[in-house]
Structure formats: C-alpha cells, structure tokens
Enzyme design. Structure first.
Site, PDB file in Angstrom:
ATOM      1  N   LYS A 139       0.800  -1.224   0.000  1.00  0.00           N
ATOM      2  CA  LYS A 139       0.000   0.000   0.000  1.00  0.00           C
ATOM      3  C   LYS A 139       0.835   1.277   0.000  1.00  0.00           C
ATOM      4  O   LYS A 139       0.305   2.364  -0.256  1.00  0.00           O
ATOM      5  CB  LYS A 139      -0.952   0.003   1.198  1.00  0.00           C
ATOM      6  CG  LYS A 139      -1.950  -1.146   1.215  1.00  0.00           C
ATOM      7  CD  LYS A 139      -2.865  -1.134   0.018  1.00  0.00           C
ATOM      8  CE  LYS A 139      -3.961  -2.187   0.146  1.00  0.00           C
ATOM      9  NZ  LYS A 139      -4.905  -2.156  -0.972  1.00  0.00           N
ATOM     10  N   SER A 176      -3.447 -11.939   5.211  1.00  0.00           N
ATOM     11  CA  SER A 176      -3.869 -11.906   3.809  1.00  0.00           C
ATOM     12  C   SER A 176      -2.799 -12.508   2.905  1.00  0.00           C
ATOM     13  O   SER A 176      -3.114 -13.069   1.846  1.00  0.00           O
ATOM     14  CB  SER A 176      -4.204 -10.476   3.367  1.00  0.00           C
ATOM     15  OG  SER A 176      -3.069  -9.645   3.401  1.00  0.00           O
TER      16      SER A 176
END
Length: 287
Positions: free
Chosen positions: A11, A235
């Site tokens: 990110k 994740s």
C-alpha cells in the site's frame, strides 16, 4: 514480497501515488489540506508515512477489529485515528471518513483508495512491469488478494496486453465472498474482503476467484515463517494458500505462478494468528 517497501506493505505504492498526483492536479497542498481516508490499516500506514514526510495533517478511520499494531504505527506517524464499529466493516469506516471530510469543507480531501484511479495506475506503471521483468516475461498465473482491487487490476492492465494468456486469480475470504457472488460478512483476514466490489476492481481482467477461510490463511502464514523464513500477514497467507491450490492442479504442472505477499508479519502479532505463541512467551520464566 512487498514488505521491502518503506512502510512494509504494497500500500506504500498507492499512498505515494494518490497524494503525489493530487498535488500535481492542484487538489491538495501541505499546510492547508487535511487528508481523510478510511483504511483497514496498510493504506493508512502508507498514507501516514507520506503525510508526515510532506507536511499534511491526516485523519484516518478504521474498523476497531484491526490489529493494535496498526493503531500504534498510525499514531507514531502522527496521524489522527478514529475507530468505527467492527460490525459495520469497511463500509462503516468509509461512511465516517465521508462525514469527517464533508465537515472540513474545502480544507478536507478524501483520497478514496477504493475508487481513485491513481491506485491501479501505480501498479500498472510499477508493480506490473517489475513482475514481468523479474520473470523475464515467463509468467503463467498471477495470484493476489483483493482489498481495493488496485493491485490485481493494475498488474493485469499492464501484463494482459503483452500476453493475454496470463491468468489472473483473485483471492477473497470465504466468510465474505462478494466477488464470488456471496454475501458480505465479518472475517479476520485483515486487508482483503471489504464486503463490496470496489470501483478499482476491474472484474473483466479476473479469470478466477478463489475463496480462503481465515484458519487456512493463518496456518499458511505461520508455515511460511517457520519453514520458508517469510514473515508475513494473514492476507499473505490467504494468497499463498490460493497459489498452492492453483499450482497443485494437474493442468498447471510446470507453470510459473506469481503470488503477491502484501505485508510484513510484525503488525499482526496481537491477532488470533499469534495467540498461541503470545501465550507461550508470556508464560516463560527467567532461569
């Protein structure tokens, strides 16, 4: 392995992209604009890092169910943090961010990671080319979790025009399998499975969706640490679990599967994944 980025996650790419391009368009300026954004953690951490380096005030909204490490990192970077009810999921965090941004008037700016085209753009310009070059163009299957959809969309938009035969596989929680046509629901795979189909997720580039349950994701992430020396988050475990499933199919024998491991494991130490280890080390006595 995107943990090599300065903020230890994939990110960081979109955080810098969204802020930089908004500046270039004259939409924001340090010292005047307050940035506002909903986050499950990693985008917020990237934004907090970028905001601190550029001189922006940043207000983040985040579901209370996200790890305590995320809260600490966000505050360490100087961001203001507003927690929202976990039962409302990312939708609740988005609604709160919109409320805050509207209340700030012209001085507030919401970056909108789920819909901002500067999100897939940075993956189209950097992540996709990096993967293609690192593989010397020899790539058969791409596997990645879907949070905002920016990573898989941007990478596919770069790679598929070069080789349309490369398959792109999206990963989502079985507990909130919205891309698969299921209903949204609470889950513990932080960072993916927002409970809705994001605007940045281009379904036309996705060839298959695989669902992974939380227990499997955690088990694979722990296995990666113990047996491969790869310390990653929940994740990441989900993505690798899906990649193993894909690679195990007879028709995929000999094919190259690329899997995105989006973040580092240290920001998950307080989560359910590490509870047995936490219990063990807390019980240790000095000798």
């Amino acid at each position: 392995m995107e943990s090599a980025n300065p903020g230890n996650s994939v990110k960081d790419r979109i955080a810098l992209s969204m802020v930089t391009h908004a500046e270039e368009r004259g939409e924001i300026s340090p010292g005047k604009t307050t940035l506002v954004e909903p986050t499950s953690g990693n985008t917020g951490i990237g934004l907090a890092m970028v905001a601190a380096s550029k001189g922006y005030k940043l207000i983040l909204t985040m579901p209370e169910s996200m790890s305590i490490e995320r809260r600490v990192l966000l505050r360490a970077f100087g961001a203001e943090l507003v927690l929202t009810r976990s039962a409302k999921g990312m939708g609740g965090a988005i609604a709160k961010a919109e409320e805050i941004a509207n209340g700030l008037g012209e001085n507030g700016f919401m970056l909108q990671q789920f819909n901002n085209p500067d999100n897939p753009k940075i993956h189209r310009e950097t992540t996709g080319p990096e993967i293609w070059n690192d593989c010397d163009g020899k790539l058969d299957i791409f596997v990645g979790g879907v949070g905002t959809g920016g990573t898989i969309t941007g990478c596919a938009q770069f790679i598929k025009p070069i080789n349309p035969d490369v398959k792109f596989v999206a990963v989502e929680p079985v507990e909130s399998a919205v891309l698969s046509g299921g209903r949204p629901g609470p889950h513990k795979i932080q960072g993916i499975g927002a409970g809705f189909v994001p605007g940045n997720c281009d379904a036309s580039v996705i060839d298959e969706v695989i669902t992974v349950d939380c227990a499997k994701a955690m088990a694979v992430a722990l296995d990666l640490a113990k047996n491969e020396g790869i310390f990653c988050g929940i994740s990441s475990g989900a993505a690798v679990a899906a990649a193993i499933q894909i690679g195990s199919r007879p028709e995929n024998g000999g094919k190259r599967v690329v899997c995105i491991i989006p973040s580092y494991g240290e920001r998950y130490l307080s989560t359910l994944m590490f509870q047995p280890i936490l219990k063990e080390v807390k019980a240790m006595k000095a000798v």
